[in-house]
Motif scaffolding. Structure first.
Motif, PDB file in Angstrom:
ATOM      1  N   MET A   8       2.294   3.708  -8.858  1.00  0.00           N
ATOM      2  CA  MET A   8       0.970   4.272  -8.613  1.00  0.00           C
ATOM      3  C   MET A   8       0.869   5.713  -9.072  1.00  0.00           C
ATOM      4  O   MET A   8       1.775   6.521  -8.858  1.00  0.00           O
ATOM      5  CB  MET A   8       0.665   4.247  -7.109  1.00  0.00           C
TER       6      MET A   8
ATOM      7  N   TRP B 110      -1.176   8.826  -7.923  1.00  0.00           N
ATOM      8  CA  TRP B 110      -1.951   9.239  -6.750  1.00  0.00           C
ATOM      9  C   TRP B 110      -2.688  10.532  -7.029  1.00  0.00           C
ATOM     10  O   TRP B 110      -2.252  11.337  -7.853  1.00  0.00           O
ATOM     11  CB  TRP B 110      -1.030   9.468  -5.555  1.00  0.00           C
TER      12      TRP B 110
ATOM     13  N   THR C 204      -9.968  -1.612   4.252  1.00  0.00           N
ATOM     14  CA  THR C 204      -8.582  -2.081   4.259  1.00  0.00           C
ATOM     15  C   THR C 204      -8.108  -2.409   5.669  1.00  0.00           C
ATOM     16  O   THR C 204      -6.950  -2.754   5.864  1.00  0.00           O
ATOM     17  CB  THR C 204      -7.651  -0.991   3.702  1.00  0.00           C
TER      18      THR C 204
ATOM     19  N   ARG D 173      -5.725   6.637  -4.367  1.00  0.00           N
ATOM     20  CA  ARG D 173      -5.441   5.858  -5.568  1.00  0.00           C
ATOM     21  C   ARG D 173      -6.178   6.412  -6.793  1.00  0.00           C
ATOM     22  O   ARG D 173      -7.384   6.628  -6.722  1.00  0.00           O
ATOM     23  CB  ARG D 173      -5.923   4.421  -5.382  1.00  0.00           C
TER      24      ARG D 173
ATOM     25  N   CYS E  51      -2.758   2.611 -11.686  1.00  0.00           N
ATOM     26  CA  CYS E  51      -1.561   1.821 -11.407  1.00  0.00           C
ATOM     27  C   CYS E  51      -1.017   1.309 -12.736  1.00  0.00           C
ATOM     28  O   CYS E  51      -1.753   0.738 -13.534  1.00  0.00           O
ATOM     29  CB  CYS E  51      -1.951   0.655 -10.498  1.00  0.00           C
TER      30      CYS E  51
ATOM     31  N   HIS F 127       5.738  -0.641   2.746  1.00  0.00           N
ATOM     32  CA  HIS F 127       4.765  -1.650   2.310  1.00  0.00           C
ATOM     33  C   HIS F 127       5.217  -2.252   0.988  1.00  0.00           C
ATOM     34  O   HIS F 127       5.602  -1.527   0.069  1.00  0.00           O
ATOM     35  CB  HIS F 127       3.384  -1.019   2.115  1.00  0.00           C
TER      36      HIS F 127
ATOM     37  N   LEU G 104      -1.962  -2.784  -0.267  1.00  0.00           N
ATOM     38  CA  LEU G 104      -1.559  -2.752  -1.674  1.00  0.00           C
ATOM     39  C   LEU G 104      -1.540  -4.084  -2.400  1.00  0.00           C
ATOM     40  O   LEU G 104      -1.383  -4.124  -3.610  1.00  0.00           O
ATOM     41  CB  LEU G 104      -0.183  -2.073  -1.838  1.00  0.00           C
TER      42      LEU G 104
ATOM     43  N   LEU H 272       4.844  -4.540  -6.153  1.00  0.00           N
ATOM     44  CA  LEU H 272       4.552  -3.144  -5.839  1.00  0.00           C
ATOM     45  C   LEU H 272       5.174  -2.823  -4.493  1.00  0.00           C
ATOM     46  O   LEU H 272       4.908  -3.502  -3.497  1.00  0.00           O
ATOM     47  CB  LEU H 272       3.034  -2.895  -5.791  1.00  0.00           C
TER      48      LEU H 272
ATOM     49  N   LEU I 242       6.101   0.621  -2.032  1.00  0.00           N
ATOM     50  CA  LEU I 242       5.917   2.072  -1.901  1.00  0.00           C
ATOM     51  C   LEU I 242       7.248   2.753  -1.616  1.00  0.00           C
ATOM     52  O   LEU I 242       8.117   2.192  -0.949  1.00  0.00           O
ATOM     53  CB  LEU I 242       4.935   2.388  -0.765  1.00  0.00           C
TER      54      LEU I 242
ATOM     55  N   SER J 113      -0.090   5.850   3.037  1.00  0.00           N
ATOM     56  CA  SER J 113      -0.395   4.640   3.822  1.00  0.00           C
ATOM     57  C   SER J 113      -1.290   5.024   4.997  1.00  0.00           C
ATOM     58  O   SER J 113      -2.308   5.679   4.803  1.00  0.00           O
ATOM     59  CB  SER J 113       0.883   3.901   4.231  1.00  0.00           C
TER      60      SER J 113
END
Lengths: 156, 285, 800
Positions: free
Chosen positions: C58, C60, C98, C124, C127, C224, C282, C299, C301, C310
């Motif tokens: 990712m 960020w 989410t 985000r 990616c 995650h 994710l 993916l 983290l 998160s």
């Protein structure tokens, strides 16, 4: 680059990247009991024994382990041969999510190899390198002390 | 994080290590335990030179003191027979305070000295014990040995950057030492650390976090002189007198984790406790 | 509000003696998954490797608040191994939350797969999918993003300032009627019960104090992670560390615009959740990569990403106001909450309603008022976190109760006793607060809070309290708190189970409930084994997989034992009935008829009163192959309007070093009434784990930001959770009660322990130092500064 290791008693020749850490190399070769947790040595989920000493495999380059002996959680027992330390963790319900448990078991192995009769303080000091949000560490501490008894019992 | 390493080597001699350190690919670094390898700031590192083949793990009591091979791990330092007595308590406590046991199994005393971070326990311990470093470096293509005093001055620090630390020498003469520190949890880098040692009537006190970056480590010379004057017998009002001296001398920096004022106050308290410990006095009061 | 207990009201008191007849329930069976986990056998999401799998990394946001002017991914796409780069310009834009809640979610729909405007450092941006994780990571540096940096909002008070930057100015975001994005309000609520102003006017003493609680990170052992692939039928398989596989499937189908029936979400073992994995955080990204490339995708983290990007516990500022009579009778309570949800509003409403709903009803009062605003800021996103508003609320309430008791000169424990609710009490406030809408009526049945106090008080040695050291630099103190929580979300949570019989008399139990380390696979198996009269090893449990297990809302809200457990019991009762009927039929065919009602199940067989029996194996073989051929199986679903609270009393003894400010918790006692503990060791483990999580909340955990809103302590070196050396000597006391609404008398136990340590430790420190701290964490610096201030004041007084 090629590295040569003794993994759980078996000689291995592995092809590795220079920048690859031991956790990755082990997992890539199917030894997935060694977990990725924090990647800076703090959480203990990736603990293995290197020449009998507990190390965080996430901060050891695979190349640094060349020529050494590695013991992973898979080397400490299997479904038919339950290691007394594993039995102690199971009996104490010290296994909750279980992600940190292999690291704790490996750590206990080294602790007991050097100190067969640990105090609760010894157990706490050793587990302090193993982050666990599930158990609050109370039952793992009991499990380490119980494991000492079981290991002693298994040897006599 | 992913390192960009292209080359790993494990030379068999100090000379080979020092030569490789100057060869491409660059940047290059000496690799001891590796506990500070996978951290921010190392993204560009291309070459590591692993020192493990050099061993350098002796811990021996010699006539003039204890010689600790730079490759000795913090775990070995805590357990070495030559370091078990009261003189080396500060060193053992510093080694035991670093991270966790598994990291202490990897992290070496030489590595910790080479990592220039202000928030370490080992530097105050070494400074209070009057440690010296045996180092090797290449000068005009020739390997030269040099002994430098701890704490490092700016010049010594510059020398150290291209050098290999071979051993740490703790001179004889210290009768007692102590290290006091505080973290937010039991496994934490220190909010402050102070170490104190007595060598005869001479008292040494050292504190970390006294400035940003590498220049953080300080001997507290005025307070040392004050305690030394007392010749091992602390006067009735020693705490208030020493605290006053310490507060005048300490000048720690503040950051997001602790304010400068608090660190000053905390360092003074820790210093009082370390001084009390090396005099066999009650630590709080 | 309190009404007398009506006749025939089942408080469960008569049922307590049933517990001793249980064969499997109430016993410390070996947990069904413990050995494989202790041996490190591959069980978690990341423990598989698929041929051709792509690895995702990712990019960020480096800014707290910025509009993305442009993204140029061409250089990144040209990097070796890179297969695709996803960003807001090439994915669909469907608003969602989410939060991972039931449908329709009470959280605002304020997120997109990729935002056009980033709203916190760690939001985000893009990616990269590449052949290896290293290649993906290296390509990130080649993405060129042009930002228009905007003024950030870094304080919840600032969010409400007139003219404050509007964090959600996108037209698509929407929420419940109180949602007010133009003023940065993600959720708001105002509830009154009784005549609040009149009650305050009557009170002898009115006390109002403000408390504040920090960010906290879940720190699950496993980060995650999601791995996705297409199966041989081109269906999307999502293997993900989640607490909510069914919500994940529903939400993925919507935001990916992909048919739900072509998605299979598999939850393998999960390395801890604590609410953090209730988020659909994710799995959308590897799913997109798999759908576009046809290849498996992964993916995961890193720890730094976990911390920064998160979810967290909502920081709150709480104002607590109490009206009380001189004799210690509470008459009115008012709670005002300003909560910070960060950049997005996941759980923005419901965590905060629980802050009131779990706390206020614990003490009887004539009138209550609750007023709450949850605001957006440009800081990390809050969400569900074990305790779900309770840990915040109890810090305020239980510190406040000590403060009120002190003002009245009463023992803090006796003051609480006088006002605590008990069996038969109507929890009208919980009804008013509801879950995004008014909830069902609530009446307390089982309640052993008084016994929790008695036993905890004895265990900590409360009577020593006045004799503890109160001079010198090292001080000691003892504090306590009373707690309640809930069991599931009444009228919302639903669990279901499917059970079928095998030829060896074993049963397959399929549940949608998700064991994330909670022990639910074991506990649900125990409930099944008890109901079917077999030993635990005869139950083969499988959880959870949207293709193969029936629906469950998921592992959250302390619901699994209470709600899903009741579903398992229903399903097994159906199978038990079928077993009796099949046995009766077999005996009828043999010419020896009997009625099913006369038969009972015992030790793996259907038995007649005269002792003759047919084993389950015999019955299965007969029904498979011989006579009246059918599969003995049943299913059960359970939803309830009841939400029996577990109760607890926590006690702590602390030692404070006044010279450094360091606090050491010496001893902790948690006495908990969780109904019948199905697996006592697991209930202890939940309690110990929950307490230690909030030990960190009380003492060492917090997010530290720089002036630009960047998280400074995003590693375990800097974010400090308690270790085995910090954990105190511990005593868990399981106080027995029987909850008539729960399976085998059980209530929940998982969240209530997190409610206690904040106030318990703060109260113990107040006792030790005579200083009241109203903000967590109690860092050495905070404690030392307050001590010095107190000493200075004392000196000035002496001089004067």
């Amino acid at each position: 680059m090629k590295i040569h290791l003794l993994v759980n008693g078996e000689p291995r020749e592995w092809e590795c990247e220079v920048h690859e850490f031991l956790t990755e190399a082990l997992r890539r070769h199917g030894l997935v009991g060694t977990k990725r947790g924090c990647e800076d040595g703090a959480c203990g989920a990736c603990a293995v024994l290197l020449d009998g000493r507990e190390v965080p495999s996430c901060i050891v380059l695979a190349a640094q382990a060349d020529g050494h002996e590695i013991t992973t959680i898979e080397g400490l027992g299997d479904p038919r041969h339950v290691h007394p330390i594993q039995a102690a963790f199971v009996a104490a319900t010290a296994v909750q999510c279980g992600f940190c448990t292999p690291g704790m078991v490996v750590a206990t192995k080294e602790l007991l190899d050097h100190n067969p009769t640990p105090s609760a303080a010894d157990a706490r000091r050793r587990l302090a390198g193993h982050y666990c949000r599930c158990t609050g560490q109370i039952k793992p501490i009991q499990a380490v002390l119980d494991a000492a008894e079981r290991v002693k019992g298994a040897q006599t | 994080m992913y390192l960009a390493l292209e080359d790993y080597s494990r030379p068999q001699s100090i000379e080979a290590c020092l030569r490789l350190l100057q060869q491409p690919p660059q940047p290059a670094a000496l690799l001891a335990g590796g506990t500070d390898l996978n951290v921010r700031g190392h993204e560009e590192l291309r070459r590591v030179i692993d020192l493990q083949a050099l061993a350098m793990t002796e811990i021996e009591a010699l006539e003039g003191g204890v010689r600790i091979g730079a490759g000795s791990t913090l775990r070995e330092i805590q357990e070495a027979p030559a370091l078990q007595g009261a003189p080396h308590a500060a060193l053992r406590e510093a080694a035991a305070a670093f991270a966790n046991v598994a990291i202490q199994n990897r992290s070496t005393i030489g590595g910790r000295i080479a990592v220039e971070r202000p928030d370490q326990d080992l530097p105050p311990a070494l400074a209070a014990l009057g440690a010296r470093l045996q180092i090797y470096r290449l000068i005009n293509g020739v390997v030269e040995e040099q002994v430098i005093d701890y704490p490092l001055g700016d010049a010594a620090r510059a020398v150290l950057r291209g050098a290999l630390i071979r051993a740490v020498e703790i001179p004889a003469g210290v009768t007692r030492s102590a290290l006091r520190r505080l973290g937010r949890t039991a496994v934490d880098r220190p909010l402050a650390t102070v170490a104190a040692a007595r060598a005869g009537e001479q008292v040494r006190i050292a504190a970390n976090l006294q400035g940003p970056g590498a220049a953080d480590l300080r001997r507290l010379s005025r307070s040392e002189a004050l305690v030394t004057e007392w010749r091992g017998r602390l006067p009735e009002n020693w705490r208030s007198r020493l605290r006053e001296s310490l507060l005048a001398e300490l000048n720690p920096y503040g950051d997001a984790f602790a304010g400068g004022e608090y660190r000053r106050d905390l360092s003074a308290t820790l210093a009082l406790r370390a001084v009390a410990a090396i005099h066999g006095e009650e630590e709080t009061g | 509000m309190s009404t007398p207990i009506p006749p025939n009201w089942d408080t469960g008191a008569d049922s307590l003696d049933r517990i001793d007849s249980y064969q499997v329930v109430g016993r410390n069976e070996t947990r069904v998954d413990a050995l494989k986990l202790a041996q490190g056998r591959g069980s978690f999401t990341d423990d598989i490797d698929l041929p051709g799998m792509l690895h995702l990394k990712m990019l960020w946001s480096p800014h707290a608040h910025a509009r993305i002017r442009s993204i140029d991914t061409s250089a990144a796409e040209a990097m070796p191994g890179v297969v695709m780069v996803l960003h807001h310009g090439n994915v669909s834009r469907i608003p969602y939350t989410t939060a991972g809640q039931g449908h329709p979610e009470p959280s605002p729909y304020d997120q997109f797969i990729f935002p056009r405007k980033v709203r916190f450092v760690g939001d985000r941006v893009a990616c990269v999918a590449a052949e290896s994780a290293v290649q993906a990571a290296r390509a990130l540096a080649k993405i060129r993003v042009e930002y228009e940096v905007l003024e950030p909002v870094l304080d919840p008070h600032d969010a409400l300032r007139p003219g404050a930057p509007v964090i959600h100015d996108e037209p698509e975001a929407f929420g419940l009627p109180d949602y007010d994005k133009a003023h940065n309000i993600a959720a708001a609520m105002h509830v009154e019960h009784g005549d609040v102003d009149a009650a305050f006017a009557e009170a002898d003493l009115v006390l109002e104090r403000e408390y504040s609680v920090p960010y906290q990170h879940h720190a699950t052992a496993e980060p995650h992670i999601a791995i996705t692939w297409l199966d041989e039928d081109q269906r999307l398989v999502v293997r993900v560390a989640t607490q909510v596989p069914f919500h994940s499937r529903r939400i993925l189908a919507r935001i990916l615009d992909f048919p739900l029936h072509r998605i299979r979400v598999v939850k393998p073992r999960v390395g801890g959740g604590f609410g953090g994995k209730q988020e659909i955080l994710l799995e959308d990204l590897p799913a997109l990569v798999t759908l576009r490339s046809g290849r498996p995708a992964r993916l995961c983290l890193t720890r730094a990403e976990e911390l920064a990007s998160s979810r967290t516990r909502h920081p709150q500022i709480l104002s607590w106001k109490t009206g009380v009579m001189r004799d210690g009778t509470l008459v009115a309570q008012e709670l005002r909450v300003l909560a910070n949800t960060g950049a997005y509003g996941a759980h923005a409403l419901t965590v905060q309603t629980c802050t009131a709903g779990k706390t206020l009803p614990l003490y009887k009062a004539r009138a209550y008022r609750f007023d709450m605003k949850t605001v957006y800021t440009n800081l990390p996103v809050a969400g569900a976190f074990r305790g779900y508003g309770g840990p915040q609320g109890f810090v305020a309430m239980e510190c406040h109760m000590d403060e009120v008791a002190e003002k009245l000169g009463l023992d803090p424990l006796e003051f609480r006793r006088r006002n605590l609710i008990g069996p038969g009490h109507d929890n009208a406030l919980a009804q008013a607060l509801g879950e995004g809408k008014e909830g069902p009526p609530q009446r307390i049945r089982s309640c052993a809070i008084q016994e929790c106090i008695d036993r905890g008080k004895a265990a900590i040695g409360w009577d020593r309290r006045d004799r503890l050291r109160s001079t010198g630099p090292i001080r000691r103190g003892i504090g306590m708190s009373c707690l309640m929580h809930g069991s599931g979300i009444p009228g919302v949570d639903m669990g279901s189970a499917h059970v079928k019989l095998n030829e060896d008399g074993s049963f397959n139990l399929h549940v949608g409930a998700t064991d994330i380390g909670t022990g639910s696979d074991t506990i649900l198996s125990q409930i099944a084994a008890e109901t079917l009269a077999v030993p635990l090893e005869k139950v083969v449990i499988y959880s959870s997989d949207t293709d193969h297990t029936p629906f469950d809302t998921g592992a959250y809200a302390s619901s699994t034992t209470f709600v899903s457990g009741a579903a398992v019991k229903k399903a097994c009762e159906g199978v038990a009935r079928q077993l009796r009927e099949a046995a009766a039929e077999m005996w009828r065919v043999e010419g020896d008829p009997c009625t099913p009602e006369d038969l009972h199940l015992e030790r793996g067989a259907v038995r007649r009163p005269d002792g003759r029996s047919l084993s389950y194996g015999e019955i299965c073989l007969s029904t498979f192959y011989t006579h009246d051929q059918h599969q003995i199986m049943d299913h059960g679903s359970h939803m309830t309007f009841e939400c029996p609270p577990p109760f607890a009393a926590h006690f702590a003894e602390v030692e404070v070093d006044t010279e450094t400010g360091a606090i050491r918790v010496l001893r902790y006692v948690a006495a908990v009434d969780c109904g019948v503990p199905i697996h006592p060791q697991s209930c202890e483990g939940q309690t110990e784990g929950g307490v230690c999580t909030s030990l960190g909340y009380a003492l060492s955990e917090d997010f530290i930001f720089n002036d630009a809103g960047r998280l400074l302590n995003d590693t375990y070196e800097d974010y400090k959770i308690p270790t085995a050396l910090d954990v105190p000597e511990f005593e868990t006391i399981l106080v027995r009660s029987y909850e008539p609404a729960g399976p085998y008398g059980a209530k929940s136990v998982s969240e209530i322990p997190t409610d206690g340590p904040g106030p318990t430790i703060a109260n113990a420190v107040a006792h030790a130092l005579g200083i009241r701290f109203r903000s967590l964490p109690l860092t050495p610096e905070k404690v030392r500064k307050a001590w010095l201030k107190k000493e200075e004041a004392r000196q000035r007084e002496t001089e004067a």
